[in-house]
Design a protein around this motif. Structure first.
Motif, PDB file in Angstrom:
ATOM      1  N   SER A 139      16.217  -7.642  11.644  1.00 31.76           N
ATOM      2  CA  SER A 139      15.337  -6.502  11.913  1.00 31.76           C
ATOM      3  C   SER A 139      15.535  -5.392  10.885  1.00 31.76           C
ATOM      4  O   SER A 139      14.580  -4.668  10.555  1.00 31.76           O
ATOM      5  N   LEU A 140      16.758  -5.233  10.388  1.00 33.68           N
ATOM      6  CA  LEU A 140      17.023  -4.151   9.433  1.00 33.68           C
ATOM      7  C   LEU A 140      16.177  -4.285   8.169  1.00 33.68           C
ATOM      8  O   LEU A 140      15.703  -3.286   7.627  1.00 33.68           O
ATOM      9  N   GLY A 141      16.008  -5.511   7.704  1.00 32.47           N
ATOM     10  CA  GLY A 141      15.279  -5.711   6.456  1.00 32.47           C
ATOM     11  C   GLY A 141      13.875  -6.224   6.630  1.00 32.47           C
ATOM     12  O   GLY A 141      13.275  -6.713   5.662  1.00 32.47           O
ATOM     13  N   TYR A 142      13.317  -6.107   7.835  1.00 30.00           N
ATOM     14  CA  TYR A 142      11.992  -6.660   8.069  1.00 30.00           C
ATOM     15  C   TYR A 142      10.944  -5.842   7.329  1.00 30.00           C
ATOM     16  O   TYR A 142      10.943  -4.611   7.392  1.00 30.00           O
ATOM     17  N   TYR A 143      10.032  -6.531   6.674  1.00 31.23           N
ATOM     18  CA  TYR A 143       9.047  -5.849   5.836  1.00 31.23           C
ATOM     19  C   TYR A 143       7.609  -6.217   6.189  1.00 31.23           C
ATOM     20  O   TYR A 143       6.750  -5.340   6.328  1.00 31.23           O
ATOM     21  N   VAL A 144       7.319  -7.509   6.352  1.00 27.58           N
ATOM     22  CA  VAL A 144       5.932  -7.958   6.485  1.00 27.58           C
ATOM     23  C   VAL A 144       5.294  -7.409   7.758  1.00 27.58           C
ATOM     24  O   VAL A 144       4.190  -6.848   7.736  1.00 27.58           O
ATOM     25  N   THR A 145       5.996  -7.556   8.884  1.00 26.41           N
ATOM     26  CA  THR A 145       5.413  -7.126  10.161  1.00 26.41           C
ATOM     27  C   THR A 145       5.115  -5.626  10.189  1.00 26.41           C
ATOM     28  O   THR A 145       4.000  -5.220  10.547  1.00 26.41           O
ATOM     29  N   PRO A 146       6.062  -4.738   9.826  1.00 23.25           N
ATOM     30  CA  PRO A 146       5.709  -3.301   9.803  1.00 23.25           C
ATOM     31  C   PRO A 146       4.575  -2.993   8.834  1.00 23.25           C
ATOM     32  O   PRO A 146       3.753  -2.109   9.102  1.00 23.25           O
ATOM     33  N   ALA A 147       4.512  -3.708   7.712  1.00 31.87           N
ATOM     34  CA  ALA A 147       3.449  -3.447   6.751  1.00 31.87           C
ATOM     35  C   ALA A 147       2.078  -3.830   7.302  1.00 31.87           C
ATOM     36  O   ALA A 147       1.078  -3.172   7.006  1.00 31.87           O
ATOM     37  N   LEU A 148       2.026  -4.878   8.135  1.00 31.41           N
ATOM     38  CA  LEU A 148       0.746  -5.360   8.649  1.00 31.41           C
ATOM     39  C   LEU A 148       0.309  -4.625   9.912  1.00 31.41           C
ATOM     40  O   LEU A 148      -0.876  -4.330  10.079  1.00 31.41           O
ATOM     41  N   VAL A 149       1.249  -4.363  10.816  1.00 28.65           N
ATOM     42  CA  VAL A 149       0.865  -3.817  12.127  1.00 28.65           C
ATOM     43  C   VAL A 149       1.504  -2.466  12.420  1.00 28.65           C
ATOM     44  O   VAL A 149       1.261  -1.903  13.487  1.00 28.65           O
ATOM     45  N   GLY A 150       2.298  -1.937  11.500  1.00 30.30           N
ATOM     46  CA  GLY A 150       3.036  -0.715  11.796  1.00 30.30           C
ATOM     47  C   GLY A 150       2.248   0.568  11.637  1.00 30.30           C
ATOM     48  O   GLY A 150       2.573   1.568  12.262  1.00 30.30           O
ATOM     49  N   GLY A 151       1.197   0.550  10.807  1.00 30.23           N
ATOM     50  CA  GLY A 151       0.482   1.792  10.569  1.00 30.23           C
ATOM     51  C   GLY A 151       1.377   2.830   9.920  1.00 30.23           C
ATOM     52  O   GLY A 151       2.312   2.515   9.187  1.00 30.23           O
ATOM     53  N   ARG A 152       1.113   4.109  10.201  1.00 31.12           N
ATOM     54  CA  ARG A 152       1.910   5.189   9.594  1.00 31.12           C
ATOM     55  C   ARG A 152       3.227   5.395  10.302  1.00 31.12           C
ATOM     56  O   ARG A 152       4.249   5.647   9.670  1.00 31.12           O
ATOM     57  N   THR A 153       3.237   5.307  11.641  1.00 36.05           N
ATOM     58  CA  THR A 153       4.448   5.605  12.406  1.00 36.05           C
ATOM     59  C   THR A 153       5.339   4.387  12.603  1.00 36.05           C
ATOM     60  O   THR A 153       6.443   4.530  13.117  1.00 36.05           O
ATOM     61  N   GLY A 154       4.871   3.205  12.236  1.00 38.56           N
ATOM     62  CA  GLY A 154       5.656   1.997  12.453  1.00 38.56           C
ATOM     63  C   GLY A 154       6.313   1.462  11.207  1.00 38.56           C
ATOM     64  O   GLY A 154       6.809   0.331  11.197  1.00 38.56           O
ATOM     65  N   GLN A 155       6.353   2.262  10.130  1.00 36.00           N
ATOM     66  CA  GLN A 155       6.977   1.818   8.889  1.00 36.00           C
ATOM     67  C   GLN A 155       8.497   1.946   8.977  1.00 36.00           C
ATOM     68  O   GLN A 155       9.022   2.863   9.613  1.00 36.00           O
ATOM     69  N   LEU A 156       9.197   1.025   8.321  1.00 33.14           N
ATOM     70  CA  LEU A 156      10.657   1.022   8.316  1.00 33.14           C
ATOM     71  C   LEU A 156      11.164   1.264   6.896  1.00 33.14           C
ATOM     72  O   LEU A 156      10.386   1.396   5.950  1.00 33.14           O
ATOM     73  N   ILE A 157      12.473   1.301   6.755  1.00 33.88           N
ATOM     74  CA  ILE A 157      13.063   1.605   5.456  1.00 33.88           C
ATOM     75  C   ILE A 157      12.707   0.543   4.423  1.00 33.88           C
ATOM     76  O   ILE A 157      12.590   0.826   3.232  1.00 33.88           O
ATOM     77  N   SER A 158      12.500  -0.699   4.860  1.00 38.82           N
ATOM     78  CA  SER A 158      12.127  -1.764   3.929  1.00 38.82           C
ATOM     79  C   SER A 158      10.779  -1.493   3.281  1.00 38.82           C
ATOM     80  O   SER A 158      10.573  -1.825   2.105  1.00 38.82           O
ATOM     81  N   ASN A 159       9.859  -0.895   4.017  1.00 44.02           N
ATOM     82  CA  ASN A 159       8.557  -0.561   3.438  1.00 44.02           C
ATOM     83  C   ASN A 159       8.681   0.516   2.370  1.00 44.02           C
ATOM     84  O   ASN A 159       7.961   0.498   1.371  1.00 44.02           O
ATOM     85  N   GLN A 160       9.594   1.458   2.565  1.00 49.65           N
ATOM     86  CA  GLN A 160       9.822   2.495   1.558  1.00 49.65           C
ATOM     87  C   GLN A 160      10.465   1.897   0.312  1.00 49.65           C
ATOM     88  O   GLN A 160      10.159   2.309  -0.814  1.00 49.65           O
ATOM     89  N   ILE A 161      11.357   0.930   0.500  1.00 48.55           N
ATOM     90  CA  ILE A 161      11.955   0.245  -0.645  1.00 48.55           C
ATOM     91  C   ILE A 161      10.872  -0.481  -1.442  1.00 48.55           C
ATOM     92  O   ILE A 161      10.835  -0.418  -2.677  1.00 48.55           O
ATOM     93  N   ALA A 162       9.988  -1.167  -0.737  1.00 41.45           N
ATOM     94  CA  ALA A 162       8.893  -1.870  -1.417  1.00 41.45           C
ATOM     95  C   ALA A 162       7.981  -0.883  -2.146  1.00 41.45           C
ATOM     96  O   ALA A 162       7.492  -1.175  -3.250  1.00 41.45           O
ATOM     97  N   PHE A 163       7.745   0.282  -1.550  1.00 41.78           N
ATOM     98  CA  PHE A 163       6.907   1.294  -2.200  1.00 41.78           C
ATOM     99  C   PHE A 163       7.511   1.727  -3.533  1.00 41.78           C
ATOM    100  O   PHE A 163       6.806   1.831  -4.546  1.00 41.78           O
ATOM    101  N   HIS A 164       8.817   1.988  -3.546  1.00 42.40           N
ATOM    102  CA  HIS A 164       9.446   2.429  -4.791  1.00 42.40           C
ATOM    103  C   HIS A 164       9.539   1.300  -5.815  1.00 42.40           C
ATOM    104  O   HIS A 164       9.534   1.570  -7.024  1.00 42.40           O
ATOM    105  N   MET A 165       9.598   0.069  -5.360  1.00 44.89           N
ATOM    106  CA  MET A 165       9.648  -1.053  -6.289  1.00 44.89           C
ATOM    107  C   MET A 165       8.284  -1.344  -6.903  1.00 44.89           C
ATOM    108  O   MET A 165       8.182  -1.694  -8.081  1.00 44.89           O
ATOM    109  N   GLN A 166       7.214  -1.193  -6.127  1.00 41.44           N
ATOM    110  CA  GLN A 166       5.900  -1.658  -6.561  1.00 41.44           C
ATOM    111  C   GLN A 166       4.972  -0.542  -7.021  1.00 41.44           C
ATOM    112  O   GLN A 166       4.104  -0.788  -7.867  1.00 41.44           O
ATOM    113  N   GLN A 167       5.119   0.676  -6.485  1.00 37.26           N
ATOM    114  CA  GLN A 167       4.156   1.722  -6.775  1.00 37.26           C
ATOM    115  C   GLN A 167       4.768   2.899  -7.546  1.00 37.26           C
ATOM    116  O   GLN A 167       4.300   3.237  -8.632  1.00 37.26           O
ATOM    117  N   SER A 168       5.802   3.518  -6.980  1.00 36.34           N
ATOM    118  CA  SER A 168       6.387   4.659  -7.686  1.00 36.34           C
ATOM    119  C   SER A 168       7.272   4.236  -8.854  1.00 36.34           C
ATOM    120  O   SER A 168       7.585   5.039  -9.721  1.00 36.34           O
TER     121      SER A 168
END
Length: 391
Positions: free
Chosen positions: A327-356
């Motif tokens: 659960s700590l490193g889960y990325y796909v599920t929060p990205a698909l169904v999490g919306g704005r309030t359901g994002q986890l730290i893994s989504n922020q890691i992906a953001f910095h890797m892919q966008q920023s």
């Protein structure tokens, strides 16, 4: 001699596996740990400035060689078209030097021999040079400070980030909270299911195990899409509740694109990871202990609490730790169904890797998660040993 040949043969058989582990596991982790503190980008963009400021103690204004070095680096940056990278790198740390660098580079194209202080009076500020001196260092703790919502001021003192930039600690706490919630829900749902499977006959057990294993054979994207269809405002669940009169048409539940949807889908995906380790423990437990407790007059609930539950504790601990770590490193599920309030730290890691493209901060956040997992792994033998539960 024969033993030595056997040993060499064994090493030759193991070496491909070791090479695979180094290339796909140990190497990437080591690179991540290195990138979290090793940041040569600004030092490469402003090499003369970094060299000139290396011996500066930060007191007073820097030597005149630093002004000449910065002017030469900025002129080179303007000629090579790397000004955008330079501004992006400086703004990434919230230094707010981007407008100054942009204006200076533009001015140097028409006045290449002008002094920096003649081009912009901000170059007379000691704080500007302190930022450059700190950011041109190859090894830095800035990324780890950002990961814990801290920063270094112009004098190098550690202080909290500005309120609008304090996002990573709340996000990490949310991730830990979601992981704990998912683990508890998997335990509440998975324990009776594992017990039912372990106590079923051979045919029913095969059917139930097939049902538990079925999510493993279904694409994660397909499962997430199915949950979106079920949980959205016009989805199957809300339509059924409205149809039977439990909810009004304007009272539909918000079950998707939020934290609730993230938890629901993660429980569905991770439930087998709790059930299977627990089932493997339950299936090997002799029934004589439970029968002996009942024959001595113990009530069923007391027998479960004092006999059966402690015996199944290794399976509970193993399944819980497995679900929590995943659960700590889960990325796909929060990205698909999490919306704005359901994002986890893994989504922020992906953001910095892919966008920023702030790979250093992404590596620092990943290192924090790695440290948590390592602490859990070190505690695993103590948590899973038989008899570890004391009631």
């Amino acid at each position: 001699m024969k033993l030595a040949r056997t040993t060499r043969t064994a090493w030759f058989l193991v070496l491909p596996l070791l090479a695979f582990l180094v290339a796909t596991f140990i190497g990437p982790i080591a690179l991540m740990l290195l990138r979290s503190t090793y940041d040569p980008e600004l030092a490469e963009l402003m090499p003369r400035t970094g060299a000139a400021l290396a011996a500066w103690d930060g007191a007073g204004m820097p030597p005149t060689t630093a002004f000449d070095a910065a002017r030469a680096d900025l002129a080179t940056s303007a000629q090579q078209g790397t000004t955008g990278r330079l501004i992006l790198r400086l703004n990434r740390e919230g230094s707010r030097l981007g407008p100054l660098i942009e204006a200076t580079c533009a001015a140097l194209q028409t006045r290449p021999t002008a002094q920096l202080m003649d081009l912009d009076p901000q170059w007379q500020s000691r704080a500007v040079w302190q930022v450059l001196a700190r950011q041109t260092q190859i090894f830095t703790a800035t990324h780890f400070l950002n990961a814990f919502d801290f920063k270094a001021d112009a004098d190098g003192n550690i202080e909290p980030q500005d309120p609008e930039r304090r996002i990573y600690v709340p996000l990490l706490l949310r991730t830990l909270g979601v992981a704990a919630t998912v683990t508890i829900l998997c335990a509440l749902l998975g324990y009776p299911l594992a017990h039912t499977i372990a106590r079923s006959g051979p045919r029913l057990r095969l059917v139930l195990l097939f049902a538990v294993m079925l999510p493993f054979w279904t694409s994660l994207l397909v499962r997430a899409t199915a949950w979106i269809v079920l949980l959205q405002r016009k989805g199957v669940l809300n339509e059924m509740l409205v149809a039977v009169g439990i909810l009004g048409d304007n009272q539909r539940l918000e079950l998707i694109y939020n934290l609730t949807g993230t938890i629901i889908v993660m429980v569905h995906v991770l439930l087998p990871f709790f059930v299977l380790p627990l089932y493997s423990v339950m299936i090997g437990l002799p029934g004589a202990y439970v029968r002996a407790s009942a024959s001595l007059g113990a009530w069923p609930l007391y027998t479960f609490w004092r006999v059966y539950l402690p015996l199944t504790y290794p399976g509970i601990a193993s399944g819980s730790i497995l679900v929590f770590v995943l659960s700590l490193g889960y990325y796909v599920t929060p990205a698909l169904v999490g919306g704005r309030t359901g994002q986890l730290i893994s989504n922020q890691i992906a953001f910095h890797m892919q966008q920023s493209l702030n790979w250093g901060l992404a590596a620092a956040l990943g290192s924090v998660l790695l440290a948590i997992v390592i602490m859990i792994a070190l505690a695993l033998p103590l948590l899973t040993q038989r008899g570890g539960l004391r009631i």
